[in-house]
Design an enzyme around this catalytic site. Sequence first.
Site, mmCIF file in Angstrom:
data_model
loop_
_atom_site.group_PDB
_atom_site.id
_atom_site.type_symbol
_atom_site.label_atom_id
_atom_site.label_comp_id
_atom_site.label_asym_id
_atom_site.label_seq_id
_atom_site.Cartn_x
_atom_site.Cartn_y
_atom_site.Cartn_z
ATOM 1 N N LYS A 165 0.826 -1.217 0.000
ATOM 2 C CA LYS A 165 0.000 0.000 0.000
ATOM 3 C C LYS A 165 0.860 1.267 0.000
ATOM 4 C CE LYS A 165 -3.437 -2.582 -0.237
ATOM 5 N NZ LYS A 165 -4.427 -3.146 0.627
HETATM 6 C C1 LIG Z 1 -5.529 -4.174 0.984
HETATM 7 C C2 LIG Z 1 -6.945 -3.834 1.176
HETATM 8 C C3 LIG Z 1 -7.665 -4.243 2.325
HETATM 9 C C4 LIG Z 1 -7.164 -5.257 3.311
HETATM 10 O O1 LIG Z 1 -6.018 -4.991 3.926
HETATM 11 P P1 LIG Z 1 -4.988 -6.152 4.377
HETATM 12 O O2 LIG Z 1 -3.985 -5.388 5.161
HETATM 13 O O3 LIG Z 1 -4.441 -6.762 3.149
HETATM 14 O O4 LIG Z 1 -5.741 -7.116 5.213
HETATM 15 C C5 LIG Z 1 -8.947 -3.754 2.483
HETATM 16 N N1 LIG Z 1 -9.515 -2.944 1.583
HETATM 17 C C6 LIG Z 1 -8.884 -2.571 0.458
HETATM 18 C C7 LIG Z 1 -9.580 -1.648 -0.489
HETATM 19 C C8 LIG Z 1 -7.584 -3.022 0.210
HETATM 20 O O5 LIG Z 1 -6.969 -2.688 -0.925
#
Ligand SMILES: *Cc1c(COP(=O)(O)O)cnc(C)c1O
Length: 445
Positions: free
Chosen positions: A197
Amino acid sequence: MSELALFGGPKAITKDPGDLFKWPIITKEDEDAVLDVLRSGSMSGTDVTREFEKEFAAWQGLDLALGFSTGTAAIQSAMFGCKVGVGDEIICPTVTYWASGLQAFTLGATVVFANVDPDTLCIDPNDIEHRIGPRTKAIVVVHYTGHPADMDPIMAIAKKHGIKVIEDVSHAHGGLYKGKMVGTFGDVAAMSLMSGKSLAIGEAGILATNDREIYERAIAFGHYSRYRAEDMETESLKAHAGLPMGGYKYRMHQMSSAVGRVQLRHYNDRMLEIRKGMNYFWDLLEGVPGIKAHRVDEKTGSTMGGWYAPKGLYKSEELGGLSVTRFCEAVRAEGFDGCSPGCNLALHTHSLFQTLDVYGHGKPTRIANADRDVRELDKTLAPSEEIGAKSYSIPWFKHFEPEKIEEYAKAFKKVAMNYKELLKDDPGNPAEIGGWHFFQHSPKK
Ligand SMILES: *Cc1c(COP(=O)(O)O)cnc(C)c1O
């Protein structure tokens, strides 16, 4: 000879990208912070996490933050915080990563999907209200691939109907909507901080809110060691302290918290550089037929945060009907491996949301506890099923290196300008374009 690399012409991209796409940026500061935790043996403690939570809350402009092992856990806990329970419904855009909404099942609740706007790729504010039922508890808003959702009308609808708003900020940390940071509009913000992210700290998530009850319910749900009667202001939570109500353990790993403290200190500067690079790329492509920027008009005070997994919009009709599949094939040949068609597939089309009985209710989990067959509402989601054919991945520049960025822009432009050559052997698009978990850390080398 053709100009297109696909047909033997010279590639548009010739320079070595170097660290143009490398993310997260890790320096000795991160390494030292991690080693401190490792050497002190406090991986499972909460002291570093609490410091990170304070700093994160201050940065986000909210009173309270709670660290999690994943974004998935943070979003599930935000739902529990908002009292989403058995038989309740949440509204969620159908084009998003599954962890924006699927956790509702674990609470005995269900998901009602809404269309996304084809220009913003975020939940369409005009497609929400007719989906609200007597059991609707919350709207989950996703600021998809950095684009802020249109919060003004969404908040007005939520207020009118007395429902909560959960902002899934996993794609847009630090982005602005009309000058105000995303995550501060709804009742609670929850997000991923995993290493793909924009704000990347390891494997982690966080929740932030000004609502003490939501915060305490989230603690009670999955943080047994912090669920202490004397710390709870919410009367109903005092009696059951000691064990986690949800039966989950969601503590953040302190090596992630330590990285988080360092990453957060540098995030605003790094975000600015990404913004400069990404806007430069789109400025170079302004007016090129067939391709359109997925970005905000910054004059409105909005920004795209860290431009997570950025997308472009595709106008096939401006290129003689050329499929996005063929378009991307030609861009990849120019030297950008990361150009894939589509984005997240529309969730309502997955069998998990149609037929699967996950928990043995004797009927599909989606309708196990619901007062109405919410699958009926999926019939008006056809526009979102077409989003895949109208989007593709673009390079996610982490640095402002104009000469390199110009080559990538040239690749897209060259393909668009020579589209006629590509029409001949266009295989068209497959039935499904995109993926269920669609994200690219950086183009393969
Ligand atoms: C990555 C993501 C999540 C979940 O996060 P994790 O840390 O991978 O559990 C939730 N919502 C969106 C839109 C995402 O891209």
